[in-house]
Design an enzyme around this catalytic site. Structure first.
Site, PDB file in Angstrom:
ATOM      1  CD  GLU A 141      -2.833  -1.241   0.080  1.00  0.00           C
ATOM      2  OE1 GLU A 141      -3.006  -0.221  -0.608  1.00  0.00           O
ATOM      3  OE2 GLU A 141      -3.405  -2.322  -0.150  1.00  0.00           O
ATOM      4  CB  CYS A 186      -6.109  -3.014   6.119  1.00  0.00           C
ATOM      5  SG  CYS A 186      -6.304  -4.771   6.485  1.00  0.00           S
ATOM      6  CG  HIS A 221      -4.069  -5.431   1.671  1.00  0.00           C
ATOM      7  ND1 HIS A 221      -4.445  -4.113   1.534  1.00  0.00           N
ATOM      8  CD2 HIS A 221      -4.870  -5.947   2.656  1.00  0.00           C
ATOM      9  CE1 HIS A 221      -5.431  -3.848   2.408  1.00  0.00           C
ATOM     10  NE2 HIS A 221      -5.702  -4.933   3.088  1.00  0.00           N
TER      11      HIS A 221
HETATM   12  N1  PCA Z   1      -8.100  -7.247   6.000  1.00  0.00           N
HETATM   13  C1  PCA Z   1      -9.064  -6.201   6.216  1.00  0.00           C
HETATM   14  C2  PCA Z   1      -9.098  -5.997   7.688  1.00  0.00           C
HETATM   15  C3  PCA Z   1      -8.404  -7.178   8.291  1.00  0.00           C
HETATM   16  C4  PCA Z   1      -7.743  -7.828   7.169  1.00  0.00           C
HETATM   17  O1  PCA Z   1      -6.952  -8.786   7.247  1.00  0.00           O
HETATM   18  C5  PCA Z   1      -8.773  -4.942   5.390  1.00  0.00           C
HETATM   19  O2  PCA Z   1      -8.217  -5.065   4.287  1.00  0.00           O
HETATM   20  O3  PCA Z   1      -9.117  -3.849   5.816  1.00  0.00           O
END
Ligand code: PCA
Length: 215
Positions: free
Chosen positions: A81, A146, A171
């Site tokens: 990100e 997240c 991610h």
């Molecule tokens: N993914 C979610 C919240 C917890 C996770 O593992 C997200 O992308 O916000």
């Protein structure tokens, strides 16, 4: 011995597992280049509880780098990100059953609309490419938990005078357990074996430690 704080999330929504938690657990205690050490922690999928946990972890470990990870179900590759936006706008409730709509994360003076991740994004991408892991930069972490923890952590580090700490969010795609839980009448979900997800997280952590050693 400098510390890299590595976090993963609990399972949430309809997902029976969270590959980010598995990777964090498997890598806890690992020694990285430059004698860095990984300290792993699990975060709840609730923004304020996760933020409070992170505040405690930052105080306890005083990490030199923070690698936050979570599941992005449906993405076919690992993604780094670039940015955290200062808003929560949930399409699904969190694990406490709470939803937030158009909700500013931080209303205090000096709270910016967004923060940029401070991880060496291009070096991590290069390390993944070298290791034959297809990946890319993502320009949105969503507006769910997240994104919240990335914004919260970057903000807290700045508030504490520790903007020098390299911090960002990775991610990961679904693992087989998450993909197998998708009902047969829904579109199939792209996934990676857990071992490959854990390898990608380990390579990112190693790259961060190596880059921090050059500074
Ligand atoms: N993914 C979610 C919240 C917890 C996770 O593992 C997200 O992308 O916000």
């Amino acid at each position: 011995m400098p510390t890299l704080l590595l976090t993963g999330f609990e399972p949430f929504h309809t997902h029976p597992d969270n590959p980010s938690a598995n990777a964090a657990r498997e890598l806890d205690g690992l020694t990285l280049p430059g004698d860095w050490r990984i300290r792993s922690a699990l975060l709840p999928v609730e923004p304020h509880a996760a933020g409070a946990t992170l505040d405690d972890l930052l105080s306890e470990h005083e990490p030199g780098a923070v690698l936050l990870t979570g599941l992005a179900a449906g993405r076919p590759q690992v993604t780094l990100e670039r940015v955290a936006v200062g808003v929560m706008d949930f399409d699904i409730p969190d694990n406490a059953g709470q939803s937030y709509r158009d909700c500013a994360i931080c209303t205090g003076a000096g709270a910016p609309a967004a923060y940029l991740a401070t991880l060496p994004l291009r070096s991590i991408l290069a390390a993944w490419r070298e290791a034959e892991i297809p990946a890319s930069i993502s320009n949105t972490a969503g507006l769910y938990v997240c994104n919240y923890v990335l914004y919260h952590t970057l903000h807290t580090l700045r508030q504490r005078g520790r903007a020098d700490v390299s911090c960002g969010f990775l991610h990961v795609p679904a693992n087989p357990a998450v993909a197998l839980a998708v009902p047969a009448d829904r579109p199939p979900m792209p996934y990676l074996p857990q071992s490959e997800i854990t390898r990608a997280v380990r390579l990112a952590a190693e790259t961060v430690a190596r880059e921090m050693g050059k500074m």
